[in-house]
Design an enzyme around this catalytic site. Structure first.
Site, short mmCIF file in Angstrom:
data_model
loop_
_atom_site.label_atom_id
_atom_site.label_comp_id
_atom_site.label_asym_id
_atom_site.label_seq_id
_atom_site.Cartn_x
_atom_site.Cartn_y
_atom_site.Cartn_z
N GLU A 298 40.16 36.30 40.87
CA GLU A 298 39.50 36.34 39.55
C GLU A 298 38.71 35.08 39.23
OE1 GLU A 298 42.66 37.53 36.91
OE2 GLU A 298 43.00 39.37 38.03
N HIS B 4 41.93 48.45 38.68
CA HIS B 4 42.81 48.88 37.58
C HIS B 4 41.94 49.74 36.68
CE1 HIS B 4 46.05 46.23 38.79
NE2 HIS B 4 45.26 45.20 38.76
#
Ligand code: 9MR
Length: 326
Positions: free
Chosen positions: A157, A234
């Protein structure tokens, strides 16, 4: 049958909160069917040993390999959770996807407080040398495949959705060089593991996907430090529609691509088969990792996003994926 669950440290390893029953519905060998299509593995984590053994070809630590679990105090390394996972994987012939050596989250405050570039560089190098070094001998012998079988997510990330680099102690103190520092340290610690960069919202051919491809090309310009890009996926319900375009765009970086944390709110059968088909149709897509087995233990349990329900029974999405792969 549920030997794993009886281990005291299991919750820290597989992050499951409740006892798991063995499914009463026949399982069909998800990983076997997926690898028969030329893919490397379908991974997950779970306390349910029977399902992991039968359905998945690799395991990943949900939390036990993260910085707060392995070096919560500077220079004091704790491997109880991750050692158990790695040992279990080796003795059960599973590939290991390590996760994650450097991340702005689940990061001890002593790291976040560093303001000096030389100190932070050394701290990153020491952390990676110890955690990746702990497994370098074990990881590459974990399965006798011709491909380098063991995988480490080095950095999670790094990007904002608009494609800029995220503010974190790493970026704020070191600029983009923190990525090269981390990957070089991992390569030095484990020359055979595949090294991945991993991010979320890489679910369509969007600005962030383009920024990730550009970032990887910059970092890899002189030598290949990054071996693969992980798109977490996700997804929300219906969010699978951009998956094929995302994987194709990520493949433009010229390295492997993997779906690394798949879960889909509502777990509709068609969303799951759309994602599987996207991976099948993208040769660079080497693996899928489900972010957990059972809805009971998912980090987003209320959206019931996984292939097995809270009683560890396979859901319609599981059956659809099996039939898609058959
Ligand atoms: O599933 C993980 C959950 O148990 C932790 O509480 C959470 C802490 O942020 O991290 C979850 O896993 C994350 C993964 O490591 C990186 N990508 C996002 C995942 C969901 O937050």
């Amino acid at each position: 049958m549920l030997k794993l669950f009886s281990i005291v440290s299991l919750a820290a390893i597989f992050q499951c909160a409740s006892a798991a029953a063995t499914s009463s519905t026949a399982l069909s060998g998800l990983n076997t069917k997926f690898t028969a299509k030329g893919k490397l593995f379908w991974a997950s984590f779970s306390a349910n040993e029977a399902i992991l053994e039968s359905e998945f070809g690799a395991v990943t630590p949900e939390n036990s390999m993260k910085w707060d679990a392995t070096e919560s105090t500077q220079g004091t390394f704790t491997f109880s959770g991750s050692d158990y996972l790695v040992d279990w994987a080796i003795s059960n012939s599973k590939i290991i996807r390590g996760h994650t050596l450097v991340w702005h989250s689940q990061l001890p405050s002593w790291v976040s407080a560093i303001t000096d570039a030389a100190t932070l560089t050394s701290v990153i190098q020491t952390h990676i040398a110890n955690v990746a070094g702990q497994y370098s001998g074990k990881l590459y012998v974990c399965r006798p495949l011709p491909l380098r079988p063991c995988i480490l997510t080095i950095y999670s990330e790094v990007l904002n959705d608009n494609g800029t680099l995220r503010s974190s102690v790493f970026y704020d103190v070191l600029g983009e060089s923190f990525i090269t520092i981390a990957f070089k340290a991992a390569r030095a610690a484990d020359s055979t593991a595949k090294l991945y960069i991993n991010d979320y919202n890489l679910d369509s051919n969007n600005t962030k996907v383009q920024a990730m491809v550009a970032l990887v090309k910059r970092i890899n310009a002189d030598e290949q430090l990054i071996d693969g890009i992980g798109t977490q996926m996700h997804l929300s319900a219906g969010g699978s529609s951009g998956a094929a375009a995302a994987l194709a765009a990520l493949a433009e970086a010229g390295i492997d691509v993997a779906i690394t944390e798949l879960d889909i709110a509502g777990a509709s059968a068609s969303d799951y088969t759309t994602v599987v088909d996207a991976c099948l149709s993208t040769s660079a897509c080497v693996s899928i990792t489900s972010w957990g087995v059972s809805d009971a233990n998912s980090w987003r349990a209320s959206s019931t996003p996984l292939l097995f329900d809270s009683d560890y029974e396979p859901k319609a999405a599981y059956t659809a994926v099996i039939s898609d792969l058959s």
